[in-house]
Design a protein around this motif. Structure first.
Motif, PDB file in Angstrom:
ATOM      1  N   LEU A  80      -2.664  -3.008   0.211  1.00  0.00           N
ATOM      2  CA  LEU A  80      -1.715  -2.362   1.103  1.00  0.00           C
ATOM      3  C   LEU A  80      -2.205  -2.415   2.547  1.00  0.00           C
ATOM      4  O   LEU A  80      -1.442  -2.734   3.470  1.00  0.00           O
ATOM      5  CB  LEU A  80      -1.489  -0.907   0.674  1.00  0.00           C
ATOM      6  N   LYS A  81      -3.470  -2.110   2.732  1.00  0.00           N
ATOM      7  CA  LYS A  81      -4.042  -2.128   4.078  1.00  0.00           C
ATOM      8  C   LYS A  81      -3.961  -3.521   4.690  1.00  0.00           C
ATOM      9  O   LYS A  81      -3.686  -3.673   5.892  1.00  0.00           O
ATOM     10  CB  LYS A  81      -5.488  -1.654   4.018  1.00  0.00           C
ATOM     11  N   ALA A  85      -0.036  -1.722   5.996  1.00  0.00           N
ATOM     12  CA  ALA A  85       0.410  -0.384   5.620  1.00  0.00           C
ATOM     13  C   ALA A  85      -0.520   0.671   6.210  1.00  0.00           C
ATOM     14  O   ALA A  85      -1.718   0.435   6.400  1.00  0.00           O
ATOM     15  CB  ALA A  85       0.472  -0.248   4.102  1.00  0.00           C
ATOM     16  N   THR A  86       0.042   1.838   6.477  1.00  0.00           N
ATOM     17  CA  THR A  86      -0.762   2.959   6.956  1.00  0.00           C
ATOM     18  C   THR A  86      -0.701   4.157   6.011  1.00  0.00           C
ATOM     19  O   THR A  86      -1.538   5.060   6.123  1.00  0.00           O
ATOM     20  CB  THR A  86      -0.303   3.402   8.358  1.00  0.00           C
ATOM     21  N   TYR A  87       0.286   4.182   5.113  1.00  0.00           N
ATOM     22  CA  TYR A  87       0.453   5.298   4.184  1.00  0.00           C
ATOM     23  C   TYR A  87       0.514   4.809   2.745  1.00  0.00           C
ATOM     24  O   TYR A  87       0.809   3.644   2.477  1.00  0.00           O
ATOM     25  CB  TYR A  87       1.764   6.048   4.478  1.00  0.00           C
ATOM     26  N   GLN A 112      -8.921   6.943  -3.110  1.00  0.00           N
ATOM     27  CA  GLN A 112      -8.982   5.493  -2.966  1.00  0.00           C
ATOM     28  C   GLN A 112      -8.207   5.059  -1.716  1.00  0.00           C
ATOM     29  O   GLN A 112      -8.653   4.160  -0.982  1.00  0.00           O
ATOM     30  CB  GLN A 112      -8.397   4.826  -4.206  1.00  0.00           C
ATOM     31  N   ALA A 113      -7.067   5.680  -1.468  1.00  0.00           N
ATOM     32  CA  ALA A 113      -6.302   5.372  -0.262  1.00  0.00           C
ATOM     33  C   ALA A 113      -7.139   5.659   0.980  1.00  0.00           C
ATOM     34  O   ALA A 113      -7.254   4.815   1.888  1.00  0.00           O
ATOM     35  CB  ALA A 113      -5.008   6.179  -0.244  1.00  0.00           C
ATOM     36  N   GLN A 114      -7.732   6.835   1.024  1.00  0.00           N
ATOM     37  CA  GLN A 114      -8.529   7.201   2.198  1.00  0.00           C
ATOM     38  C   GLN A 114      -9.732   6.284   2.384  1.00  0.00           C
ATOM     39  O   GLN A 114     -10.090   5.937   3.522  1.00  0.00           O
ATOM     40  CB  GLN A 114      -8.987   8.654   2.082  1.00  0.00           C
ATOM     41  N   GLY A 117      -8.718   3.351   4.440  1.00  0.00           N
ATOM     42  CA  GLY A 117      -8.065   3.551   5.720  1.00  0.00           C
ATOM     43  C   GLY A 117      -6.592   3.875   5.669  1.00  0.00           C
ATOM     44  O   GLY A 117      -5.900   3.777   6.687  1.00  0.00           O
ATOM     45  N   LEU A 118      -6.090   4.268   4.503  1.00  0.00           N
ATOM     46  CA  LEU A 118      -4.688   4.683   4.372  1.00  0.00           C
ATOM     47  C   LEU A 118      -4.603   6.206   4.343  1.00  0.00           C
ATOM     48  O   LEU A 118      -5.525   6.873   3.858  1.00  0.00           O
ATOM     49  CB  LEU A 118      -4.070   4.142   3.085  1.00  0.00           C
ATOM     50  N   THR A 119      -3.508   6.737   4.832  1.00  0.00           N
ATOM     51  CA  THR A 119      -3.255   8.170   4.735  1.00  0.00           C
ATOM     52  C   THR A 119      -2.409   8.435   3.500  1.00  0.00           C
ATOM     53  O   THR A 119      -1.256   7.979   3.429  1.00  0.00           O
ATOM     54  CB  THR A 119      -2.506   8.687   5.971  1.00  0.00           C
ATOM     55  N   PRO A 120      -2.942   9.157   2.513  1.00  0.00           N
ATOM     56  CA  PRO A 120      -2.120   9.451   1.337  1.00  0.00           C
ATOM     57  C   PRO A 120      -1.100  10.547   1.628  1.00  0.00           C
ATOM     58  O   PRO A 120      -1.379  11.496   2.372  1.00  0.00           O
ATOM     59  CB  PRO A 120      -3.146   9.937   0.302  1.00  0.00           C
TER      60      PRO A 120
END
Length: 243
Positions: A80-81, A85-87, A112-114, A117-120
């Motif tokens: 995703l990153k 993607a950001t979320y 795992q998202a965090q 570098g993703l914001t869950p």
């Protein structure tokens, strides 16, 4: 704090349809006071990345709890990153109900998202029988606690009463604020002063004609929008309502 409109398409739109939607949005979107981000099927994300107007983000509707490996059909946070993607939405009631996801699984996905570098966007909320029994606040806070285990402060919480998702029934602005305030207090207990910077969204049959009253409440910082996210006209209406 800027309101977030997280537009959850669910299992709708092909890449071709996503491209057309993004282009239409770019032609008609005017500056507003909300942040827009599209939570789209993974197969459409590249089309969105290439066509969304500047300032509109996107994210995944789910993410694997695993970094990589033999997990056929899953989408990793790194994937995703990599497409921009950001979320990542985690713990949506449909994932909990149809796929048996527990709070522990939701927390693992959020971590795992965090880590990538993703914001869950962590979803919580009660079913109708829980609300009718008057247990909606303790139930939702217990779900929240389990779903945030080991999760850092770069997180969004979405309160979605399950009985209001796709049913046409909408919690009142007061209902939304009751839970948002309780969630805010729980976040303060967990994260201290940093909780003030965590957005709490409401989700469940949000439309252009009710979003302003809901988001006017002091502890509601935007919405996780389902059906009304599919038409650009509705998105524009919601964006305009928050000006």
């Amino acid at each position: 704090m800027k309101n977030l409109l997280a537009l959850n398409w669910k299992m709708n739109k092909t890449p071709t349809e996503a491209r057309a939607w993004a282009q239409e949005l770019g032609e008609k979107l005017e500056a507003g006071q909300a942040e827009l981000a599209v939570m789209a099927p993974a197969i459409t994300l590249s089309a969105l990345a290439a066509n969304l107007p500047t300032g509109v983000g996107f994210g995944g509707q789910d993410v694997s709890a695993h970094e990589s490996g033999a997990y056929t059909g899953e989408i990793s946070a790194a994937m995703l990153k990599d497409v921009g993607a950001t979320y990542a939405v985690v713990g949506h009631s449909e994932r909990r109900d149809y796929h048996g996801e527990t709070d522990a699984v939701v927390a693992a996905k959020a971590r795992q998202a965090q880590a990538n570098g993703l914001t869950p966007i962590v979803c919580v909320g009660e079913k109708l029988d829980v609300r009718e029994a008057g247990e909606h606040v303790p139930f939702t806070l217990a779900q929240l606690a389990g779903s945030l285990e080991g999760v850092g402060t770069d997180v969004v919480v979405a309160y979605e009463p399950v009985w209001a998702i796709g049913t046409g029934k909408t919690a009142t602005a007061e209902d939304a604020e009751e839970l948002a305030a309780a969630i805010r207090s729980a976040l303060e207990e967990r994260y201290g002063d940093a909780a003030a910077g965590i957005r709490v969204l409401y989700g469940g049959s949000v439309k252009p004609d009710n979003i302003a009253s809901i988001c006017a409440k002091p502890n509601v910082n935007g919405a996780l929008v389902g059906g009304a996210s599919l038409k650009v006209a509705d998105v524009l209406g919601m964006n305009d309502a928050l000006k």
